[in-house]
Design a protein around this motif. Sequence first.
Motif, short mmCIF file in Angstrom:
data_model
loop_
_atom_site.label_atom_id
_atom_site.label_comp_id
_atom_site.label_asym_id
_atom_site.label_seq_id
_atom_site.Cartn_x
_atom_site.Cartn_y
_atom_site.Cartn_z
N SER A 37 0.84 -1.20 0.00
CA SER A 37 0.00 0.00 0.00
C SER A 37 0.87 1.25 0.00
O SER A 37 0.55 2.25 -0.66
N CYS A 91 2.55 10.75 -9.30
CA CYS A 91 2.08 10.77 -10.68
C CYS A 91 0.70 11.38 -10.91
O CYS A 91 0.41 11.83 -12.01
N VAL A 92 -0.17 11.35 -9.92
CA VAL A 92 -1.54 11.81 -10.11
C VAL A 92 -1.68 13.23 -9.58
O VAL A 92 -1.32 13.52 -8.45
N THR A 93 -2.20 14.10 -10.43
CA THR A 93 -2.33 15.51 -10.06
C THR A 93 -3.80 15.94 -10.13
O THR A 93 -4.59 15.35 -10.87
N ILE A 138 2.20 1.85 -3.55
CA ILE A 138 1.14 2.37 -4.41
C ILE A 138 0.88 3.84 -4.09
O ILE A 138 0.78 4.67 -5.00
N ALA A 139 0.79 4.17 -2.81
CA ALA A 139 0.54 5.55 -2.40
C ALA A 139 1.65 6.47 -2.90
O ALA A 139 1.38 7.60 -3.35
N GLU A 140 2.90 6.03 -2.83
CA GLU A 140 4.03 6.85 -3.29
C GLU A 140 3.93 7.12 -4.79
O GLU A 140 4.17 8.24 -5.25
N ILE A 141 3.55 6.11 -5.57
CA ILE A 141 3.43 6.27 -7.02
C ILE A 141 2.27 7.21 -7.35
O ILE A 141 2.40 8.11 -8.18
N VAL A 142 1.14 7.01 -6.69
CA VAL A 142 -0.02 7.88 -6.92
C VAL A 142 0.33 9.32 -6.57
O VAL A 142 0.05 10.24 -7.34
N HIS A 143 0.97 9.52 -5.44
CA HIS A 143 1.35 10.86 -5.00
C HIS A 143 2.29 11.52 -6.02
O HIS A 143 2.19 12.72 -6.29
#
Length: 100
Positions: free
Chosen positions: A21, A31-33, A24-29
């Motif tokens: 988790s 890459c997702v804006t 995943i959170a690190e990647i979302v943070h």
Amino acid sequence: EPIGTGSNGQPVYLKDIWPSSKEIAEIVHACVTPEMFRERYANVFDGDDKLVSEARRGGLTIMKATRELSTDRQTLTVTQVVHLVDVDSFTNVSVYKRAQ
């Protein structure tokens, strides 16, 4: 139940390769804006009040989505039904409300 065999001959399980988790959170943070969401969903309340789409494979319906916009055009409900052949069906309902 293993999903395969590693190069060392040992069984490989999904838990062995699935990201944590935290990962995943690190990647979302990273890459997702907010701009991505604004662009993608800017027109979500435009279009027909009702729309149905299906995904088919090999003559079978594997996913059906229904989009329904409320009469005041303030709430959009999207219902997705995913059919896993010989297993089960799963339903996901998402409700979006127009920002004030």
